[in-house]
Motif scaffolding. Structure first.
Motif: not given
Length: 187
Positions: A142-165, A177-181
């Motif tokens: 369907l689509s994608e979120i993030g991408g390996p562009r660097g350390g800016r908000l919205g960029d991801l480097d090794g997304p490992e786990d996920i939860a939805i609320k 070294n963070r959790v992004q929302v």
């Protein structure tokens, strides 16, 4: 050995059991959830391999309807297993292969379901891939979120786990070294 993911359906708890070492299990453990909250081992599903119903480093787990979706880090795919009324598993189908394209994965990890969407942590490609779940359980990109562009908000480097609320997607951004929302709309 090395359990990594959990998912529940009815009175059953599914556990991904095995990482990428040769002495490990590469299977799904099925545990019965008793009325007092204790667990009883019922049976296992799978063995190491690349074929139908075989697993290689089962990681994330998610349930939608009568399917248990399993991310396989070393087979670089999602395997859908049918769940029967007694919690037993059987092979359904696989989706994806190793690569960088849409619907392709490189070490998929955590999974989460919201509505008719399956969210997949595509760890090495550094995306959250969103797959559409059809009425028959089949998956499509369907689509994608993030991408390996660097350390800016919205960029991801090794997304490992996920939860939805509600309408929020929480992602472990492992190498940053963070959790992004992320806010997600509808299903």
């Amino acid at each position: 050995l090395w359990p990594q993911g959990l998912a529940a359906k009815g009175d059953y708890l599914y556990v991904s059991d095995g990482q990428s070492r040769p002495e490990e299990n590469h299977r799904i453990q099925v545990l019965k959830i008793n009325s007092d909250g204790t667990l009883t081992a019922e049976f296992t599903f799978g063995k190491e391999g690349e074929g139908k119903g075989e697993l290689n480093v089962p990681s994330g787990l998610a349930v939608k309807g009568n399917y248990l979706y399993v991310s396989e880090a070393e087979n670089n795919r999602i395997q859908a297993l049918k769940i029967d009324a007694k919690g037993r598993l059987s092979f359904g189908f696989t989706f994806g292969k190793k690569g960088k394209g849409k619907g392709e994965f490189f070490t998929p990890q955590g999974l989460a379901v919201k509505g008719n969407n399956l969210y997949v942590c595509d760890m090495i490609n550094s995306y959250i891939q969103i797959l559409r779940i059809a009425n028959n359980g089949r998956l499509s990109f369907l689509s994608e979120i993030g991408g390996p562009r660097g350390g800016r908000l919205g960029d991801l480097d090794g997304p490992e786990d996920i939860a939805i609320k509600d309408d929020y997607l929480f992602v472990i951004d492992y190498y940053n070294n963070r959790v992004q929302v992320f806010k997600v709309k509808g299903d």
